[in-house]
Design an enzyme around this catalytic site. Structure first.
Site: not given
Length: 196
Positions: A9, A88
């Site tokens: 990201h 994550e």
């Protein structure tokens, strides 16, 4: 063989503040948006057959900024598969805390991320199992390209074949075409070979 484009990201407000994000959504900075847009132009000629992203906002936003530059035109939102399994590492008690708190635990234990067990968080084995689970799902579909936006996949993939990850992926062979990046809005292409 599965051809995979891994993407991390774009830069977030928490990245700039050196704050641990884990399962928190995070907001891209203007620079993070610019990074994703730049990467989208770089990948504009790629033909992605499937697109997967973590359901976290920072990852989904990065994916959308990348795909709007696709030479196939803007990819419809319903073709992006958002999946919690791609999140994550859960950082438990350290979510939204300064990165220096993780460093304190690392110094106390002599272990560093991702191997240090964070109170209330996922273990490295948990994250490897999630990653393996995802690739088992992907492998059951038709081979092709995909985008994934999550950092911890970079940490777990090189170790999966030597681990106790689930099913087919654990016994498969993973070939990196270059080092997996750890920078925001970076990409790498890899081939994943599965054992028969």
């Amino acid at each position: 063989m599965l051809s995979v484009t891994f993407v991390r990201h774009g830069e977030t407000v928490a990245n700039v503040g050196r704050i641990i994000q884990g399962h928190s959504h995070g907001e891209l900075t203007e620079r993070g948006i610019s990074m994703a847009e730049h990467l989208g132009r770089h990948l504009s000629e790629e033909k992605f057959t499937r697109v997967f992203s973590s359901d976290l906002k920072r990852c989904h936003d990065t994916t959308r900024h990348i795909l709007k530059h696709s030479s196939d035109g803007d990819v419809p939102e319903d073709l992006i598969v958002l999946d919690q399994v791609l999140r994550e590492v859960c950082c438990g008690d350290l979510e939204l805390q300064p990165e220096s708190e993780l460093l304190k635990i690392s110094r106390q234990t002599g272990l560093y991320f991702p191997f240090v067990q964070i109170p209330g968080g996922e273990s490295f084995q948990d994250v490897k199992a999630r990653t393996g689970e995802f690739f088992n799902i992907v492998h059951s579909k038709k081979p092709g390209n995909l985008v994934i936006t999550r950092r911890s996949i970079y940490v777990t993939l090189p170790r999966l074949p030597d681990s106790n990850a689930p099913d087919r992926y654990a016994s498969g062979k993973y070939a990196r075409t270059r080092m997996l990046p750890d920078r925001n809005a970076s990409d790498t292409n890899a081939s994943v070979k599965y054992a028969s």
